[in-house]
Scaffold this motif. Structure first.
Motif, PDB file in Angstrom:
ATOM      1  N   GLY A   1       6.910   9.441  -4.259  1.00 55.22           N
ATOM      2  CA  GLY A   1       7.351   8.063  -4.135  1.00 55.22           C
ATOM      3  C   GLY A   1       7.485   7.617  -2.692  1.00 55.22           C
ATOM      4  O   GLY A   1       7.250   6.446  -2.370  1.00 55.22           O
ATOM      5  N   GLY A   2       7.871   8.545  -1.823  1.00 61.17           N
ATOM      6  CA  GLY A   2       8.051   8.196  -0.419  1.00 61.17           C
ATOM      7  C   GLY A   2       6.769   7.822   0.297  1.00 61.17           C
ATOM      8  O   GLY A   2       6.808   7.318   1.420  1.00 61.17           O
ATOM      9  N   LEU A   3       5.624   8.051  -0.330  1.00 63.72           N
ATOM     10  CA  LEU A   3       4.350   7.665   0.272  1.00 63.72           C
ATOM     11  C   LEU A   3       4.126   6.161   0.200  1.00 63.72           C
ATOM     12  O   LEU A   3       3.298   5.627   0.929  1.00 63.72           O
ATOM     13  CB  LEU A   3       3.192   8.368  -0.459  1.00 63.72           C
ATOM     14  N   GLN A   4       4.847   5.481  -0.705  1.00 60.80           N
ATOM     15  CA  GLN A   4       4.533   4.084  -0.964  1.00 60.80           C
ATOM     16  C   GLN A   4       5.628   3.131  -0.492  1.00 60.80           C
ATOM     17  O   GLN A   4       6.814   3.393  -0.646  1.00 60.80           O
ATOM     18  CB  GLN A   4       4.274   3.874  -2.460  1.00 60.80           C
ATOM     19  N   ASN A   5       5.179   2.021   0.092  1.00 57.49           N
ATOM     20  CA  ASN A   5       6.059   0.895   0.380  1.00 57.49           C
ATOM     21  C   ASN A   5       5.985  -0.002  -0.845  1.00 57.49           C
ATOM     22  O   ASN A   5       4.977  -0.687  -1.066  1.00 57.49           O
ATOM     23  CB  ASN A   5       5.590   0.155   1.639  1.00 57.49           C
ATOM     24  N   GLU A   6       7.033   0.011  -1.656  1.00 57.72           N
ATOM     25  CA  GLU A   6       6.937  -0.624  -2.966  1.00 57.72           C
ATOM     26  C   GLU A   6       6.898  -2.145  -2.880  1.00 57.72           C
ATOM     27  O   GLU A   6       6.219  -2.801  -3.678  1.00 57.72           O
ATOM     28  CB  GLU A   6       8.068  -0.104  -3.855  1.00 57.72           C
ATOM     29  N   ALA A   7       7.574  -2.722  -1.913  1.00 57.87           N
ATOM     30  CA  ALA A   7       7.486  -4.174  -1.721  1.00 57.87           C
ATOM     31  C   ALA A   7       6.068  -4.573  -1.341  1.00 57.87           C
ATOM     32  O   ALA A   7       5.546  -5.609  -1.793  1.00 57.87           O
ATOM     33  CB  ALA A   7       8.477  -4.630  -0.655  1.00 57.87           C
ATOM     34  N   ASP A   8       5.414  -3.754  -0.520  1.00 58.25           N
ATOM     35  CA  ASP A   8       4.043  -4.061  -0.119  1.00 58.25           C
ATOM     36  C   ASP A   8       3.073  -3.931  -1.291  1.00 58.25           C
ATOM     37  O   ASP A   8       2.092  -4.689  -1.383  1.00 58.25           O
ATOM     38  CB  ASP A   8       3.609  -3.128   1.009  1.00 58.25           C
ATOM     39  N   ILE A   9       3.317  -2.979  -2.181  1.00 57.15           N
ATOM     40  CA  ILE A   9       2.443  -2.849  -3.357  1.00 57.15           C
ATOM     41  C   ILE A   9       2.532  -4.100  -4.220  1.00 57.15           C
ATOM     42  O   ILE A   9       1.514  -4.646  -4.669  1.00 57.15           O
ATOM     43  CB  ILE A   9       2.812  -1.589  -4.162  1.00 57.15           C
ATOM     44  N   LEU A  10       3.735  -4.568  -4.460  1.00 54.03           N
ATOM     45  CA  LEU A  10       3.908  -5.786  -5.260  1.00 54.03           C
ATOM     46  C   LEU A  10       3.259  -6.990  -4.574  1.00 54.03           C
ATOM     47  O   LEU A  10       2.586  -7.807  -5.228  1.00 54.03           O
ATOM     48  CB  LEU A  10       5.393  -6.041  -5.496  1.00 54.03           C
ATOM     49  N   ALA A  11       3.423  -7.078  -3.271  1.00 52.74           N
ATOM     50  CA  ALA A  11       2.823  -8.187  -2.534  1.00 52.74           C
ATOM     51  C   ALA A  11       1.299  -8.101  -2.566  1.00 52.74           C
ATOM     52  O   ALA A  11       0.606  -9.122  -2.690  1.00 52.74           O
ATOM     53  CB  ALA A  11       3.323  -8.199  -1.087  1.00 52.74           C
ATOM     54  N   ALA A  12       0.757  -6.893  -2.469  1.00 50.31           N
ATOM     55  CA  ALA A  12      -0.699  -6.714  -2.503  1.00 50.31           C
ATOM     56  C   ALA A  12      -1.263  -7.085  -3.870  1.00 50.31           C
ATOM     57  O   ALA A  12      -2.360  -7.651  -3.960  1.00 50.31           O
ATOM     58  CB  ALA A  12      -1.055  -5.272  -2.155  1.00 50.31           C
ATOM     59  N   LEU A  13      -0.527  -6.796  -4.942  1.00 49.45           N
ATOM     60  CA  LEU A  13      -0.950  -7.222  -6.280  1.00 49.45           C
ATOM     61  C   LEU A  13      -0.950  -8.746  -6.376  1.00 49.45           C
ATOM     62  O   LEU A  13      -1.888  -9.354  -6.896  1.00 49.45           O
ATOM     63  CB  LEU A  13      -0.031  -6.619  -7.337  1.00 49.45           C
ATOM     64  N   ASP A  14       0.087  -9.361  -5.867  1.00 47.62           N
ATOM     65  CA  ASP A  14       0.194 -10.822  -5.942  1.00 47.62           C
ATOM     66  C   ASP A  14      -0.870 -11.519  -5.089  1.00 47.62           C
ATOM     67  O   ASP A  14      -1.345 -12.612  -5.446  1.00 47.62           O
ATOM     68  CB  ASP A  14       1.592 -11.272  -5.515  1.00 47.62           C
ATOM     69  N   ARG A  15      -1.247 -10.896  -3.979  1.00 43.54           N
ATOM     70  CA  ARG A  15      -2.249 -11.489  -3.088  1.00 43.54           C
ATOM     71  C   ARG A  15      -3.677 -11.140  -3.497  1.00 43.54           C
ATOM     72  O   ARG A  15      -4.632 -11.653  -2.905  1.00 43.54           O
ATOM     73  CB  ARG A  15      -2.006 -11.019  -1.650  1.00 43.54           C
ATOM     74  N   GLY A  16      -3.836 -10.266  -4.483  1.00 42.02           N
ATOM     75  CA  GLY A  16      -5.169  -9.875  -4.916  1.00 42.02           C
ATOM     76  C   GLY A  16      -5.813  -8.807  -4.064  1.00 42.02           C
ATOM     77  O   GLY A  16      -7.015  -8.539  -4.198  1.00 42.02           O
TER      78      GLY A  16
END
Length: 318
Positions: A234-249
C-alpha cells in the motif's frame, strides 16, 4: 521438553499463530516454538515475524536469524530495534504461484472487459462490445522484476501479451523488454496498457504510484488510458493521486489489493468508485503448510554450514 535446538520465537500480529504452531509440531516436533518471549530470552535462536510488535526482538542475546513470513520485508523495518542478525525473506513456489494467479486474473479481467459485462448483466443487456483487442495488441508493464515479477511476466507471455518490465537494477527475461534505473523508468512508462506493480516497499519506492508517474503514461492504447494493478504494498501508492488520475482519465481503471490503511476504512471513496476493483490483501497469502518446511530446511542448512538463502540487503531494505 529437552531439545538440542534453540527455541523459535513466533512474533506476529494479524495472523492466528495456531496454524503455524500446528504445522511446526507436525513437521519438526523436536523444535520448540514459543509465542511469548518472557522466560525464553536466552534460549531463542530464531524469530519468525509478520508485523511484529516494535521492540519484540530486542534483547534476545542468542538470536541468530530473523525470517520474514511474508513476501515483503518492509513490515520488519517498521521496528527500529531490529537486532543486527541476518534477515531472510521467504521465497516459495506456492507464494509465487498465488501471486501469478492473481496478476493473470486481474490482467485478463480488464483485458476481456469484465467490469463492462458484469454491469451489462446487472442491467439485463446483451451486447458484445467491439473494442476487444487481441492479447498480442496489449502490453503489460511489470514494475518489479524479482521472483514474483519474473514469474508473472513469463506466464503473461504464454497468454500472448506483450510484456515489458522495470526494476531498479538490470534484469533480463527472455521475450521481455526490460528497463532499469531512473532513465529507464521514464522510457518504461511509455509502453504499458496495463501496469502491474510488484515492487518492494523501500524508502526509494514509497509513493511511486503518483501523479508524477501517471502524467507520463500514454493515453491512446487499445484499452484506452492505462489500467493499474497494485499487488505490492500500500505504501507504494499515493491514493489521492490514484483517484485524481481516474477522474482525469489518466487511468481508465485500477485493481488494488493493498492500501496505506488496512483494513480499508468503510468511508474510503475506493469502495464505491465504479472504476476500482478491491481485494483485501489476498493476492498471495502466506501458507504455513507451504512455508514451514522451507524454513526448517533453512535452519538445518544454517546449523550445518552457515548457509542462508534469500538474504535481505538491510541498506536497500529488500
Amino acid at each position: 521438553m529437552t531439545t538440542k535446538y534453540g527455541k523459535i520465537f513466533l512474533a506476529t500480529t494479524d495472523w492466528d499463530p495456531a496454524i503455524w504452531l500446528d504445522v511446526f509440531r507436525e513437521k519438526a516436533p523436536e523444535r520448540v516454538v514459543v509465542t511469548e518471549r518472557e522466560g525464553h530470552e536466552d534460549k531463542i535462536e530464531y524469530a519468525l515475524v509478520w508485523k511484529q510488535k516494535p521492540g519484540s526482538l530486542a534483547n534476545l542475546p542468542n538470536l541468530k536469524v530473523i525470517f520474514s513470513l511474508g513476501a515483503g520485508v518492509d513490515h520488519v523495518f517498521r521496528d527500529n530495534q531490529i537486532p543486527d542478525v541476518p534477515l531472510v525473506r521467504i521465497i516459495s513456489d506456492d507464494l509465487t504461484q498465488r501471486m501469478t494467479e492473481y496478476v493473470a486474473w486481474q490482467v485478463l479481467d480488464h483485458h476481456r472487459l469484465g467490469a463492462l459485462y458484469r454491469k451489462q448483466q446487472r442491467a439485463h443487456v446483451w451486447h458484445e462490445d467491439p473494442r476487444q483487442p487481441a492479447a498480442s495488441d496489449v502490453t503489460v508493464g511489470i514494475m518489479g522484476l524479482g521472483v514474483l515479477g519474473r514469474d508473472a511476466a513469463e506466464k503473461l507471455k504464454i497468454l500472448g501479451f506483450n510484456v515489458t518490465g522495470w526494476s531498479r537494477r538490470p534484469h533480463e527475461i527472455d521475450g521481455v523488454r526490460t528497463y532499469h534505473g531512473t532513465q529507464g523508468f521514464a522510457d518504461f512508462l511509455k509502453t504499458p496498457d496495463i501496469i502491474v506493480c510488484l515492487l518492494p516497499l523501500t524508502p526509494d519506492t514509497k509513493g511511486i504510484l503518483s501523479m508524477a508517474m501517471f502524467t507520463q503514461l500514454k493515453s491512446d492504447g487499445p484499452l484506452g488510458a492505462p489500467i493499474l494493478i497494485n499487488a505490492g504494498r500500500g505504501g507504494l501508492q499515493n491514493e489521492a493521486d490514484i483517484l485524481a488520475a481516474l477522474d482525469r482519465g489518466l487511468l481508465s481503471a485500477v485493481s488494488l489489493d493493498v492500501f496505506n490503511q488496512e483494513p480499508l476504512p468503510a468511508d474510503s471513496p475506493f469502495w464505491d468508485h465504479p472504476k476500482v476493483t478491491i481485494t483485501p490483501h489476498a493476492a498471495a497469502s502466506s501458507s504455513a503448510k507451504a512455508l514451514v518446511p522451507q524454513i526448517i530446511q533453512q535452519m538445518e542448512d544454517y546449523e550445518r554450514d552457515g548457509t542462508l538463502r534469500n538474504l535481505v540487503d538491510k541498506a536497500m531494505q529488500y
